[in-house]
Scaffold this active site. Sequence first.
Site, PDB file in Angstrom:
ATOM      1  N   ASP A 158       0.931  -1.603  -0.021  1.00 46.84           N
ATOM      2  CA  ASP A 158       0.064   0.057  -0.122  1.00 46.84           C
ATOM      3  C   ASP A 158       0.436   0.711  -0.046  1.00 46.84           C
ATOM      4  O   ASP A 158       1.594   1.242   0.693  1.00 46.84           O
ATOM      5  CB  ASP A 158      -1.224   0.002   1.041  1.00 46.84           C
ATOM      6  CG  ASP A 158      -1.854   1.339   1.591  1.00 46.84           C
ATOM      7  OD1 ASP A 158      -2.144   1.981   0.557  1.00 46.84           O
ATOM      8  OD2 ASP A 158      -2.842   1.048   2.205  1.00 46.84           O
ATOM      9  N   HIS A 159       0.931   1.907  -1.034  1.00 46.34           N
ATOM     10  CA  HIS A 159       1.608   2.933  -1.257  1.00 46.34           C
ATOM     11  C   HIS A 159       1.710   4.317  -0.345  1.00 46.34           C
ATOM     12  O   HIS A 159       2.238   5.699  -0.100  1.00 46.34           O
ATOM     13  CB  HIS A 159       2.024   3.230  -2.942  1.00 46.34           C
ATOM     14  CG  HIS A 159       3.196   3.765  -3.269  1.00 46.34           C
ATOM     15  ND1 HIS A 159       3.948   4.755  -2.545  1.00 46.34           N
ATOM     16  CD2 HIS A 159       3.896   3.215  -4.489  1.00 46.34           C
ATOM     17  CE1 HIS A 159       5.996   5.010  -3.336  1.00 46.34           C
ATOM     18  NE2 HIS A 159       5.172   3.932  -4.144  1.00 46.34           N
ATOM     19  N   ARG A 160       0.347   3.693   0.562  1.00 48.00           N
ATOM     20  CA  ARG A 160      -0.132   4.954   1.375  1.00 48.00           C
ATOM     21  C   ARG A 160       0.254   5.061   2.436  1.00 48.00           C
ATOM     22  O   ARG A 160       1.016   5.871   3.075  1.00 48.00           O
ATOM     23  CB  ARG A 160      -1.500   5.244   1.697  1.00 48.00           C
ATOM     24  CG  ARG A 160      -2.220   5.486   0.682  1.00 48.00           C
ATOM     25  CD  ARG A 160      -3.479   4.941   0.274  1.00 48.00           C
ATOM     26  NE  ARG A 160      -3.858   4.151   1.150  1.00 48.00           N
ATOM     27  CZ  ARG A 160      -5.242   3.528   1.637  1.00 48.00           C
ATOM     28  NH1 ARG A 160      -5.943   4.469   1.922  1.00 48.00           N
ATOM     29  NH2 ARG A 160      -5.451   2.417   2.374  1.00 48.00           N
TER      30      ARG A 160
END
Length: 442
Positions: free
Chosen positions: A412-414
Amino acid sequence: MSVKDFLLPDLGEGLTESEIASWKIAEGDTVSVNQVIAEIETAKALVELPSPFDGTIRTLYAEEGATVQVGEPLIAFELDGDDDEPGDAPPEREPVLVGYGPKKERSAAPRRRRRSWEGEKTQAPDQRPDASAAPASTTEAPASDAPETPNRPERPRTTPPVRIFAREIGVDLTEIEGTGSDGLITRSDVQRAAHAAQPEARQSVRETAPERGEVRTPIKGVRKATAAAMASSAFTAPHASEFITIDVTRTGELVARLRTQHPDTRITIMTIVSQAMLLAAKRTPSVNAHWDDEAQEIVEYGYVNLGVAAATQRGLVVPVVKDADTLGLLELADAISALVSTARDGRTQPEDMSGGTMTLTNVGVFGVDAGTPILTPGQSSILAAGAVRRRPWEYDGEIALRDVMTLSLSFDHRIVDGEQASRFLVDVSRVLEDPGTALTLL
């Protein structure tokens, strides 16, 4: 004598509906408390449903294969004892089966009606009680007020596996004469009936269907839950992926030695991959985290509940090894082996598939080298291990045949930046290339 209707309970974690996989009893049977009366398939597992009462089965409100909403009537029990006059008895406590939780208030009727048996008299459109009128998980009515049960043929006698087998291949058990003990219908009886019906079925297909057609499969159970979870994850968390191909020859040699030393423990290369993930997550805690959108916080867990994806006949399930980071290698191997075995038998309980914080999936078992797995909802990383292949590889300045594997990490690039994902993936690969490196990550 009184009649009590048992409503389908919540079988775990807010599930709203369940499918009747098989009945373990029939109308007219006498049952005792905690006797298994049905196998219920939820979106997460196949669950055995125990009887909440001592009594006789009066009515089964749903057929095998029917989907029933939580809080709707499932079974009517006849219980011994005098009928209660209105107002004479204090309000009953709501019975709740251990681990199932309280009933859900719903007003809709079950999706399917009970099977009409041959010779049964015409009945009112729906004799089932309205779930919304029930103050608790059971409703009570004097037996004398109920209509007389009409005479009807006995339900075909067979075992639950044979009943499911017959349903799957489209054989009507009421048309089969059982050859087993006391007329019990066996699997062989069903197979003979199916074989005898094949010529007629083939002719029917030729007359009514095109030469090439389509197959439609109902979306339900594990497949329905998996689809919802994957769609939610794919369109909620911004996915990114990285790959690395490594020499795992030394890990293979380690696995061989450990199998010799511990023959009673099922140790595989996936056991070592799991251990490497747990060690690497200590250096990069963001891969073991959760995005809390409501609180606008990133939650990093101080423990690792490792999900292990397993392909089963019911679909993909992900049982969870709780507190995996506290287990030694042999304990981890035993835990993974037990969970995967239970999952493939379709016996994983809902509590064993919840609470995961990161996931491992093995695509190599299907002969695949790499992939981009979709995150389990609520998690920030999932690692896919590809097939181990014997390939020419640079080793000590020369070309040699080595065991090579590709690892694929989705994150999850967040929560996880590229630098963090890379560090985690490299740490896992270092352990697999040289298991002694694990000592530097402790």
